[in-house]
Design an enzyme around this catalytic site. Structure first.
Site, PDB file in Angstrom:
ATOM      1  N   PHE A  17       0.861  -1.185   0.000  1.00  0.00           N
ATOM      2  CA  PHE A  17       0.000   0.000   0.000  1.00  0.00           C
ATOM      3  C   PHE A  17       0.892   1.227   0.000  1.00  0.00           C
ATOM      4  CE2 PHE A  17      -2.332   3.580   1.565  1.00  0.00           C
ATOM      5  CZ  PHE A  17      -3.499   3.503   0.837  1.00  0.00           C
TER       6      PHE A  17
ATOM      7  N   LYS B  42       2.268  10.976   7.189  1.00  0.00           N
ATOM      8  CA  LYS B  42       1.469  10.716   8.385  1.00  0.00           C
ATOM      9  C   LYS B  42       1.983  11.471   9.622  1.00  0.00           C
ATOM     10  CE  LYS B  42      -1.178   6.847   6.794  1.00  0.00           C
ATOM     11  NZ  LYS B  42      -0.764   5.904   5.780  1.00  0.00           N
TER      12      LYS B  42
ATOM     13  N   ASP C 107       9.379   3.003   2.065  1.00  0.00           N
ATOM     14  CA  ASP C 107       8.169   3.763   2.372  1.00  0.00           C
ATOM     15  C   ASP C 107       7.902   3.592   3.863  1.00  0.00           C
ATOM     16  OD1 ASP C 107       5.660   4.776   2.838  1.00  0.00           O
ATOM     17  OD2 ASP C 107       4.722   3.900   1.055  1.00  0.00           O
TER      18      ASP C 107
HETATM   19  C1  LIG Z   1      -0.942   5.978   4.320  1.00  0.00           C
HETATM   20  C2  LIG Z   1       0.159   5.474   3.489  1.00  0.00           C
HETATM   21  C3  LIG Z   1       0.457   6.032   2.241  1.00  0.00           C
HETATM   22  C4  LIG Z   1      -0.386   7.115   1.624  1.00  0.00           C
HETATM   23  O1  LIG Z   1      -0.460   8.261   2.392  1.00  0.00           O
HETATM   24  P1  LIG Z   1      -1.643   9.323   2.126  1.00  0.00           P
HETATM   25  O2  LIG Z   1      -1.277  10.487   3.000  1.00  0.00           O
HETATM   26  O3  LIG Z   1      -2.911   8.652   2.534  1.00  0.00           O
HETATM   27  O4  LIG Z   1      -1.618   9.646   0.675  1.00  0.00           O
HETATM   28  C5  LIG Z   1       1.542   5.529   1.551  1.00  0.00           C
HETATM   29  N1  LIG Z   1       2.293   4.534   2.047  1.00  0.00           N
HETATM   30  C6  LIG Z   1       2.036   3.969   3.238  1.00  0.00           C
HETATM   31  C7  LIG Z   1       2.926   2.872   3.740  1.00  0.00           C
HETATM   32  C8  LIG Z   1       0.957   4.389   3.992  1.00  0.00           C
HETATM   33  O5  LIG Z   1       0.673   3.811   5.154  1.00  0.00           O
END
Ligand SMILES: *Cc1c(COP(=O)(O)O)cnc(C)c1O
Length: 409
Positions: free
Chosen positions: A146, A260, A231
């Site tokens: 994700f 985040k 990520d």
């Molecule tokens: C939440 C998340 C995203 C996307 O972030 P948004 O601010 O919702 O666009 C990307 N990678 C990971 C691992 C995430 O948990």
């Protein structure tokens, strides 16, 4: 038409259903205020937040230091665009780069934008530095990833819900099974500019890769002149007990993607953090965002970085996380859960089929004043703010024990 009189939870939910796209299926709770690890709904009922905005709220709701930093900046200047310099920008980039042990920062707003930025950076680096022939750059990613919701990002998702009906898809990605080092080894070729991975897959259900996996990814990418992009949008900034989840394997990637918690749950702040050799590929006009690196975002994120530098939140995540996992393992031996994964104050818990679905368990917990989120059918995710007290954590876990126990009776 809705009217100003709509003010009970059920009225507000109906009004939202009628006038917003149904791209989410929230639990039926309408939050009005929040503080620390607690939220209060419009009827005054209190809930323990055991999700923390998917780690965006690592420092809790209404964190005093972050709110004060935001308030002070609100009174000074909030937006300049990058057409001009502002006096918070240099400090933000310098301190964040230092926290990451890197050299340069490229700020954006949401996580998805930062992932897009990482993809563009890796491709440009591939053509300009590695010497990949034009149009051939490949990025290797993991199944069940994700990374966000943009068209390019969902192009390499393996989740039909995230991907179906949104094509045509962006080419240039190869998906390999997560945790399978041989598959990754076979996929990284001369045209591969990057391997992009979550060091722990959050949305997939808090999947921790096998021991040694991240270190092997690091070895393979280094040997083949390929960038390792971590990520850490959800796993980073304290959640696992370290500043970065990669640290658990003593791995330093070429690039971190952050988001985040970087905005402290106050404003959206994301960033790509890397070396000068990598982020140096950008020339003026080639990438940007109107709000990226704005003064308010920088002021809040600077405070986040200062708080992380104390190590206090990482230590809390380790201590409370050990307790969380110890307690959860007792549910496992009782047969109510079939698997527990995670690190630090972060857990994915698979509910036994005869104990209900993840959604049913989440709903039952909500009725008792505990908020968690289900994912992929049988899994619930537990990720309270790192400021939660041990007593509150135990209170929430007590309800989980009762909800699961009641269903087995
Ligand atoms: C939440 C998340 C995203 C996307 O972030 P948004 O601010 O919702 O666009 C990307 N990678 C990971 C691992 C995430 O948990």
């Amino acid at each position: 038409m809705t009217t100003a009189a709509a003010n009970t939870s059920s009225e507000l939910i109906s009004a939202a259903e009628a006038h917003s796209a149904h791209n989410y299926h929230p639990l039926p709770v309408v939050v009005a205020t929040a503080e620390g690890a607690w939220m209060t709904d419009v009827e005054g009922k209190r809930y323990l937040d055991m999700l923390a905005g998917y780690s965006a709220l690592n420092f809790g709701h209404g964190n005093r230091r972050l709110i004060d930093a935001a308030k002070a900046q609100l009174e000074r200047v909030t937006l300049t665009s990058r057409a001009f310099h502002h006096d918070r920008f240099a400090a933000f980039c310098t301190e964040l780069a230092e926290l990451c042990g890197m050299e340069m920062v490229l700020p954006m707003n949401t996580g998805a934008e930062a992932v897009e930025t990482a993809v563009k950076t890796a491709r440009k680096w591939g053509y300009k530095v590695k010497g990949v022939p034009e149009g051939r750059a490949k990025i290797v990613v993991a199944a069940d990833n994700f990374h966000g919701r943009t068209t390019t990002i969902i192009s390499f998702s393996t989740d039909p819900e995230a991907r179906a009906d949104f094509g045509p898809y962006t080419p240039g990605f190869q998906v390999v099974p997560y945790g399978d080092i041989e598959a990754l080894d076979a996929a990284v070729d001369a045209d591969t500019v990057a391997v992009l991975l979550e060091p722990i897959q959050g949305e997939a259900g808090v999947l921790v890769p096998p021991p040694g996996y991240l270190a092997e990814v690091r070895r393979i990418t280094a040997e083949r002149d390929t960038l390792f992009i971590a990520d850490e949008i959800q796993s980073g900034l304290g959640r696992t007990g370290r500043t970065f989840a990669c640290e658990h394997e003593d791995v330093v990637p070429d690039m971190y993607i952050l988001g985040k918690a970087l905005g402290g749950g106050v404003v959206p702040v994301s960033a790509v953090v890397s070396s000068a050799a990598v982020l140096g590929v950008f020339q003026p006009g080639e990438h940007g965002s109107t709000f990226g690196g704005n003064p308010l975002a920088c002021a809040v994120a600077l405070e986040v970085v200062a708080m992380l530098r104390t190590g206090e939140f990482q230590a809390r995540a380790t201590e409370l996380g050990d307790h969380l996992h110890q307690e959860l393992r007792r549910f496992e031996s009782a047969g109510a859960v079939t698997a527990i994964r995670g690190r630090g104050l972060w857990a994915g818990v698979d509910i036994a089929f005869d104990h209900g679905t993840g959604r049913q368990v989440s709903q039952a917990l909500m009725e008792r004043g505990v908020l968690v989120k289900d994912t992929h059918g049988q899994t619930i995710r537990i990720a309270p703010p790192l400021v939660i007290s041990k007593d509150d954590l135990d209170w929430g876990l007590g309800h989980l024990r009762e909800v699961l126990g009641a269903r087995s009776a």
